[in-house]
Design a protein around this motif. Structure first.
Motif, PDB file in Angstrom:
ATOM      1  N   GLY A   6      -2.185  54.315 -51.636  1.00  0.00           N
ATOM      2  CA  GLY A   6      -1.995  54.892 -50.372  1.00  0.00           C
ATOM      3  C   GLY A   6      -3.134  54.474 -49.318  1.00  0.00           C
ATOM      4  N   ILE A   7      -4.472  54.619 -49.878  1.00  0.00           N
ATOM      5  CA  ILE A   7      -5.615  54.098 -49.138  1.00  0.00           C
ATOM      6  C   ILE A   7      -5.426  52.578 -48.802  1.00  0.00           C
ATOM      7  CG2 ILE A   7      -8.076  53.769 -49.191  1.00  0.00           C
ATOM      8  CD1 ILE A   7      -7.799  56.685 -49.480  1.00  0.00           C
ATOM      9  N   ALA A  11      -2.801  50.683 -48.759  1.00  0.00           N
ATOM     10  CA  ALA A  11      -1.734  50.673 -47.815  1.00  0.00           C
ATOM     11  C   ALA A  11      -1.978  50.775 -46.478  1.00  0.00           C
ATOM     12  CB  ALA A  11      -0.525  51.466 -48.273  1.00  0.00           C
ATOM     13  N   SER A  12      -2.905  52.001 -46.142  1.00  0.00           N
ATOM     14  CA  SER A  12      -3.422  52.335 -44.859  1.00  0.00           C
ATOM     15  C   SER A  12      -4.075  51.092 -44.300  1.00  0.00           C
ATOM     16  CB  SER A  12      -4.216  53.743 -45.035  1.00  0.00           C
ATOM     17  OG  SER A  12      -3.700  54.585 -45.634  1.00  0.00           O
ATOM     18  N   ILE A  60      -3.698  48.076 -44.812  1.00  0.00           N
ATOM     19  CA  ILE A  60      -2.774  46.804 -44.661  1.00  0.00           C
ATOM     20  C   ILE A  60      -2.255  47.244 -43.142  1.00  0.00           C
ATOM     21  CG2 ILE A  60      -0.976  45.760 -45.050  1.00  0.00           C
ATOM     22  CD1 ILE A  60      -2.256  45.900 -48.135  1.00  0.00           C
ATOM     23  N   ALA A  61      -1.807  48.701 -43.012  1.00  0.00           N
ATOM     24  CA  ALA A  61      -1.307  48.940 -41.861  1.00  0.00           C
ATOM     25  C   ALA A  61      -2.054  48.795 -40.793  1.00  0.00           C
ATOM     26  CB  ALA A  61      -0.727  50.422 -41.943  1.00  0.00           C
ATOM     27  N   ASN A  62      -3.353  48.924 -40.807  1.00  0.00           N
ATOM     28  CA  ASN A  62      -4.167  49.045 -39.662  1.00  0.00           C
ATOM     29  C   ASN A  62      -4.848  47.759 -39.305  1.00  0.00           C
ATOM     30  OD1 ASN A  62      -4.331  51.606 -38.212  1.00  0.00           O
ATOM     31  ND2 ASN A  62      -4.467  52.415 -40.384  1.00  0.00           N
ATOM     32  N   SER A  63      -4.277  46.660 -40.089  1.00  0.00           N
ATOM     33  CA  SER A  63      -5.112  45.237 -40.116  1.00  0.00           C
ATOM     34  C   SER A  63      -5.250  44.724 -38.788  1.00  0.00           C
ATOM     35  CB  SER A  63      -4.349  44.378 -40.920  1.00  0.00           C
ATOM     36  OG  SER A  63      -2.991  44.035 -40.202  1.00  0.00           O
ATOM     37  N   SER A  64      -4.727  45.396 -37.543  1.00  0.00           N
ATOM     38  CA  SER A  64      -5.011  44.661 -36.286  1.00  0.00           C
ATOM     39  C   SER A  64      -5.267  45.909 -35.304  1.00  0.00           C
ATOM     40  CB  SER A  64      -3.618  43.937 -35.882  1.00  0.00           C
ATOM     41  OG  SER A  64      -2.527  44.297 -35.935  1.00  0.00           O
ATOM     42  N   THR A  65      -5.671  47.027 -35.763  1.00  0.00           N
ATOM     43  CA  THR A  65      -6.136  48.087 -34.929  1.00  0.00           C
ATOM     44  C   THR A  65      -7.467  47.966 -34.614  1.00  0.00           C
ATOM     45  OG1 THR A  65      -4.612  49.650 -36.365  1.00  0.00           O
ATOM     46  CG2 THR A  65      -5.849  50.501 -34.563  1.00  0.00           C
ATOM     47  N   PRO A  66      -8.064  47.889 -33.320  1.00  0.00           N
ATOM     48  CA  PRO A  66      -9.374  47.729 -33.081  1.00  0.00           C
ATOM     49  C   PRO A  66     -10.005  48.586 -33.672  1.00  0.00           C
ATOM     50  CG  PRO A  66      -8.010  47.561 -31.271  1.00  0.00           C
ATOM     51  CD  PRO A  66      -6.886  47.847 -32.120  1.00  0.00           C
ATOM     52  N   PHE A 123     -10.802  50.229 -36.439  1.00  0.00           N
ATOM     53  CA  PHE A 123     -10.504  50.663 -37.821  1.00  0.00           C
ATOM     54  C   PHE A 123     -11.557  50.224 -38.592  1.00  0.00           C
ATOM     55  CE2 PHE A 123      -8.146  51.019 -41.807  1.00  0.00           C
ATOM     56  CZ  PHE A 123      -7.691  51.835 -41.664  1.00  0.00           C
ATOM     57  N   LYS A 169     -11.133  51.559 -46.120  1.00  0.00           N
ATOM     58  CA  LYS A 169     -11.796  52.442 -46.879  1.00  0.00           C
ATOM     59  C   LYS A 169     -11.191  51.759 -48.620  1.00  0.00           C
ATOM     60  CE  LYS A 169     -11.832  56.676 -44.347  1.00  0.00           C
ATOM     61  NZ  LYS A 169     -11.327  57.744 -44.465  1.00  0.00           N
ATOM     62  N   LEU A 228      -7.633  40.846 -44.855  1.00  0.00           N
ATOM     63  CA  LEU A 228      -6.353  40.879 -45.354  1.00  0.00           C
ATOM     64  C   LEU A 228      -6.129  40.288 -46.776  1.00  0.00           C
ATOM     65  CD1 LEU A 228      -3.589  40.115 -42.778  1.00  0.00           C
ATOM     66  CD2 LEU A 228      -3.677  42.059 -44.263  1.00  0.00           C
ATOM     67  N   ILE A 230       3.406  57.040 -48.233  1.00  0.00           N
ATOM     68  CA  ILE A 230       2.992  55.441 -48.122  1.00  0.00           C
ATOM     69  C   ILE A 230       4.184  55.028 -47.418  1.00  0.00           C
ATOM     70  CG2 ILE A 230       4.111  55.053 -50.376  1.00  0.00           C
ATOM     71  CD1 ILE A 230       1.557  53.210 -50.941  1.00  0.00           C
ATOM     72  N   VAL A 246       3.498  55.482 -43.798  1.00  0.00           N
ATOM     73  CA  VAL A 246       2.271  54.813 -43.306  1.00  0.00           C
ATOM     74  C   VAL A 246       2.732  53.119 -42.902  1.00  0.00           C
ATOM     75  CG1 VAL A 246       0.204  53.217 -44.245  1.00  0.00           C
ATOM     76  CG2 VAL A 246       0.601  55.961 -44.681  1.00  0.00           C
ATOM     77  N   ALA A 282       3.552  51.328 -39.084  1.00  0.00           N
ATOM     78  CA  ALA A 282       2.994  50.218 -38.909  1.00  0.00           C
ATOM     79  C   ALA A 282       3.847  49.185 -38.353  1.00  0.00           C
ATOM     80  CB  ALA A 282       2.084  49.877 -40.257  1.00  0.00           C
ATOM     81  N   MET A 306      -4.815  59.355 -45.846  1.00  0.00           N
ATOM     82  CA  MET A 306      -3.996  57.820 -45.306  1.00  0.00           C
ATOM     83  C   MET A 306      -4.195  57.837 -43.903  1.00  0.00           C
ATOM     84  SD  MET A 306      -1.095  57.090 -48.127  1.00  0.00           S
ATOM     85  CE  MET A 306      -0.162  58.422 -48.106  1.00  0.00           C
ATOM     86  N   ALA A 307      -4.021  56.660 -43.540  1.00  0.00           N
ATOM     87  CA  ALA A 307      -4.017  56.394 -42.065  1.00  0.00           C
ATOM     88  C   ALA A 307      -3.132  55.263 -41.653  1.00  0.00           C
ATOM     89  CB  ALA A 307      -5.247  55.920 -41.453  1.00  0.00           C
ATOM     90  N   ASN A 337       3.361  44.509 -44.449  1.00  0.00           N
ATOM     91  CA  ASN A 337       3.813  45.983 -44.654  1.00  0.00           C
ATOM     92  C   ASN A 337       5.126  46.113 -45.267  1.00  0.00           C
ATOM     93  OD1 ASN A 337       1.824  47.816 -43.225  1.00  0.00           O
ATOM     94  ND2 ASN A 337       2.198  46.421 -41.528  1.00  0.00           N
TER      95      ASN A 337
END
Lengths: 115, 136
Positions: A22-23, A25-26, A28-34, A36, A39, A80, B8, B11, B15, B61-62, B117
């Protein structure tokens, strides 16, 4: 599940690996969020403290910010290639833990059947 | 944000929708390359989504959401072109400020982000299915 003698360490390991998925995946989901900050879980540390208490507490205590390989202008620390490698590694380890659990279940089932 | 803890799938799914919004803005921008207008106010301006992290304390998670969509880039270019049907009374037109190179680079980054993703979701799905088959 942490001090379950049937599954030994693998019950806790599966949960910690699930949370790590989960961490990652978070990240990777935020790979282009300024701004971020990526962790990750120190798996060994989390597993060691999970054996004495709760999984959630152990995971929170072992979660740390990742040290970025190179700083980016927008403050994002997701690299990434690092995240993808860690995610793939964690998926394989999760599957390995499942194999250990399946082996144990088969063993116990056979013993119960008296084979 | 909903009161349910993040999964997950949530998430990666959120995204993916954020990246899709970004892909749509890029398509709008590229479609408007070279479009002209008769004033600086009505000229097309590059639009960009603003991404914001959405934390979930319960699961640790985020995920990411699109906070809003803003206009960005330089001012529209004023050009003297009296033959253009869009020209104002002084013979000037204003051309959109879209930077094609930047948009194409953005499009590539968006596609990669989306793909990553999707792969996370596929891996998570197969691991969950394997977990459900435990002991069978």
């Amino acid at each position: 599940m942490a001090d379950n003698s049937l599954f030994g360490i693998h019950g806790a390991a599966l949960e910690v690996r699930g949370q790590r998925m989960g961490i990652l995946a978070s990240n990777i989901a935020n790979s282009s969020t300024p701004g971020f900050k990526a962790k990750d879980i120190d798996f060994q540390k989390a597993l060691r403290s999970a054996q004495g208490g709760s999984i959630d507490g152990a995971v929170t205590g072992a979660t740390m910010y990742r040290v970025p390989l190179q700083p980016s202008l927008d403050g994002n620390t997701v690299d990434l290639s690092t995240e993808q490698t860690a995610f793939a590694e964690n998926a394989v380890q999760y599957q390995t833990t499942l194999a250990f659990l399946n082996g144990r279940i088969n063993e116990v089932t056979r013993a119960l059947r008296g084979e | 944000m909903s009161d349910q803890p993040l999964s997950i799938f949530a998430v990666s799914g959120r995204a993916m929708s954020a990246q899709l919004v970004r892909m749509n803005t890029t398509a709008s921008n590229l479609a408007n390359v070279g479009s002209v207008s008769n004033s600086a106010d009505t000229a097309y301006r590059t639009i960009k989504p603003v991404f914001r992290t959405s934390f979930d304390k319960a699961s640790g998670m985020a995920t990411v959401d699109v906070e809003n969509i803003v206009t960005a880039g330089s001012e529209p270019t004023k050009r003297y072109d009296p033959a253009n049907p869009m020209a104002d009374k002084d013979g000037n037109v204003w051309e959109s400020n879209v930077d094609e190179t930047r948009e194409l680079v953005d499009m590539m980054e968006t596609a990669r982000g989306y793909q990553n993703n999707v792969e996370v979701m596929q891996t998570a799905k197969s691991l969950i299915v394997d977990t459900l088959k435990l002991g069978k």
